[in-house]
Motif scaffolding. Sequence first.
Motif, PDB file in Angstrom:
ATOM      1  N   SER A 210       0.803  -1.223   0.000  1.00 23.35           N
ATOM      2  CA  SER A 210       0.000   0.000   0.000  1.00 23.35           C
ATOM      3  C   SER A 210       0.838   1.275   0.000  1.00 23.35           C
ATOM      4  O   SER A 210       0.356   2.335  -0.379  1.00 23.35           O
ATOM      5  CB  SER A 210      -0.945   0.004   1.203  1.00 23.35           C
ATOM      6  N   LYS A 211       2.117   1.180   0.407  1.00 17.77           N
ATOM      7  CA  LYS A 211       2.969   2.368   0.487  1.00 17.77           C
ATOM      8  C   LYS A 211       4.201   2.183  -0.389  1.00 17.77           C
ATOM      9  O   LYS A 211       4.753   1.096  -0.485  1.00 17.77           O
ATOM     10  CB  LYS A 211       3.382   2.614   1.937  1.00 17.77           C
TER      11      LYS A 211
ATOM     12  N   ILE B 268       0.597   6.906  -8.938  1.00 20.01           N
ATOM     13  CA  ILE B 268      -0.748   7.444  -8.706  1.00 20.01           C
ATOM     14  C   ILE B 268      -1.725   6.875  -9.728  1.00 20.01           C
ATOM     15  O   ILE B 268      -2.850   6.486  -9.390  1.00 20.01           O
ATOM     16  CB  ILE B 268      -0.729   8.989  -8.730  1.00 20.01           C
TER      17      ILE B 268
ATOM     18  N   SER C 119      -2.250   6.192  -3.577  1.00 21.43           N
ATOM     19  CA  SER C 119      -2.516   7.564  -3.151  1.00 21.43           C
ATOM     20  C   SER C 119      -1.200   8.306  -2.952  1.00 21.43           C
ATOM     21  O   SER C 119      -0.239   7.739  -2.425  1.00 21.43           O
ATOM     22  CB  SER C 119      -3.291   7.555  -1.834  1.00 21.43           C
TER      23      SER C 119
ATOM     24  N   LYS D 123      -0.600  10.213  -0.708  1.00 20.87           N
ATOM     25  CA  LYS D 123      -0.379  10.189   0.740  1.00 20.87           C
ATOM     26  C   LYS D 123       0.266   8.885   1.214  1.00 20.87           C
ATOM     27  O   LYS D 123       0.550   8.734   2.391  1.00 20.87           O
ATOM     28  CB  LYS D 123      -1.687  10.446   1.472  1.00 20.87           C
ATOM     29  N   ASP D 124       0.488   7.962   0.269  1.00 20.41           N
ATOM     30  CA  ASP D 124       1.178   6.705   0.573  1.00 20.41           C
ATOM     31  C   ASP D 124       2.511   6.599  -0.157  1.00 20.41           C
ATOM     32  O   ASP D 124       3.085   5.512  -0.270  1.00 20.41           O
ATOM     33  CB  ASP D 124       0.294   5.510   0.192  1.00 20.41           C
TER      34      ASP D 124
END
Length: 154
Positions: free
Chosen positions: A14-15, A100, A105, A107-108
């Motif tokens: 996720s990151k 992206i 995101s 933010k990740d």
Amino acid sequence: MEEELIELGSPTASKRVILLHGLTGTASVIRPVAEYLCKRLGEDYSFLLPTAPIIKVKQFNGEPAHAWFDVKSSDFRREADIDGIFESSDRIASLVRNEISQGVSPKDIYLGGFSQGGVIALTTALLEPFAVAGVFAFSSYLPLEDQLTSRMTD
């Protein structure tokens, strides 16, 4: 020769961390750092390690080296390679935009680097419209204060 990009960790993590090497380095040189961080941070993180192009570096008497931008003299703040810094920043921003577009995101996404890589990570984070989760720079600096201030995004 095509530029090297090493990917570590699960592509479904996720990151993302985009980690940039320093002057004369490559993705392979910084790989052990990313492998260590991957183990410490766990399966939620994956790493992208791009390699800077080979350019002639004035400070090395014009000898070719992997560099994110030219180093014109030992007074690297006074004689900054503005075009080279912005070109490399654009290249890293395209990596972020690609992540992206694949559903990650901003933010990740984390940007980081050592030396010249830190310069590019900081520049990219300040100039692009996406707000990344974080940025880090080791043994680095922020050049082009006037040029960056006039181009910064919200």
